[in-house]
Design an enzyme around this catalytic site. Structure first.
Site, PDB file in Angstrom:
ATOM      1  CB  VAL A 125      -0.921   0.023   1.236  1.00 30.02           C
ATOM      2  CG1 VAL A 125      -1.780   1.281   1.236  1.00 30.02           C
ATOM      3  CG2 VAL A 125      -1.771  -1.237   1.294  1.00 30.02           C
ATOM      4  N   PRO A 162       3.638   1.057  12.913  1.00 29.58           N
ATOM      5  CG  PRO A 162       4.356   0.273  14.990  1.00 29.58           C
ATOM      6  CD  PRO A 162       4.767   0.377  13.533  1.00 29.58           C
ATOM      7  CE1 TYR A 168      -3.781   0.450   5.598  1.00 30.03           C
ATOM      8  CE2 TYR A 168      -2.060   1.143   7.107  1.00 30.03           C
ATOM      9  CZ  TYR A 168      -2.461   0.750   5.849  1.00 30.03           C
ATOM     10  OH  TYR A 168      -1.542   0.663   4.846  1.00 30.03           O
TER      11      TYR A 168
END
Length: 194
Positions: A125, A162, A168
């Site tokens: 991504v 992280p 997301y």
């Protein structure tokens, strides 16, 4: 497109190979996603993207691997061997990339591999830094997840640093569902045992 039941949870280990952690940062994060429905309409429609000069592509046809490699490098990845990229694309079940009309270059990309029935992993991504913050990453993710759910795939994994978990979470991903933790084979651990 079939929709999952309202309580469907999808386990998602989160760490994208294109969003690399610094070598000293060992953390991996597991998330789960709750999708009440397969999106019937996306936050940005295909027509809106097209009117802004962005064209969605779902096959590798026309994808210049040198240009894709430059997007990978722009987010901190080393350049990849084009033959290996081609092989990876040949083994990809779901692919989505965004081409910018003015340059005919890819500016956003994601792909998923899996068994085609139960499990899928979303890889790579990435959004070119010059085009971040305008919704292309979200547009790509909504469509990839929607396509996987439409195929009946309910266990979707992806890997990410992280620091980008916040990207997301609004898409339905949550960390460590039910205490589930992912594990990744590490050659470093194997070397320590010797």
């Amino acid at each position: 497109m079939p929709t999952p039941p309202p309580s469907t949870f999808i386990s998602v280990p989160l760490r994208s190979p294109l969003l690399r952690l610094p070598p000293h940062h060992p953390h991996k994060t597991i998330v789960s996603a709750h999708f009440p429905n397969t999106p019937s309409s996306y936050s940005t429609s295909d027509a809106d993207l097209s009117s802004r000069g962005f064209h969605l592509r779902r096959t590798p046809d026309g994808l210049n691997l040198a240009h894709l490699n430059s997007v990978f490098a722009s987010v901190g990845f080393p350049k990849r061997d084009p033959d290996k990229i081609r092989t990876a694309l040949d083994h990809t079940d779901c692919l989505l990339w965004v081409e910018y009309e003015k340059t005919r270059r890819p500016v956003a990309f994601a792909r998923a591999t899996g068994d085609g029935v139960f499990n899928a992993i979303i890889w790579d991504v990435v959004v070119d830094p010059s085009f971040q913050g305008i919704g292309l990453g979200k547009a790509v993710m909504e469509r990839v997840v929607g396509e996987l759910l439409g195929k009946g795939i309910r266990n979707i994994a992806l890997y990410s640093e992280p620091r980008v978990l916040g990207f997301y979470r609004p898409l339905g991903f949550v960390a460590d569902p039910d205490g589930i933790r992912g594990m990744v084979y590490s050659r470093k651990q194997q070397k320590k045992k010797k």
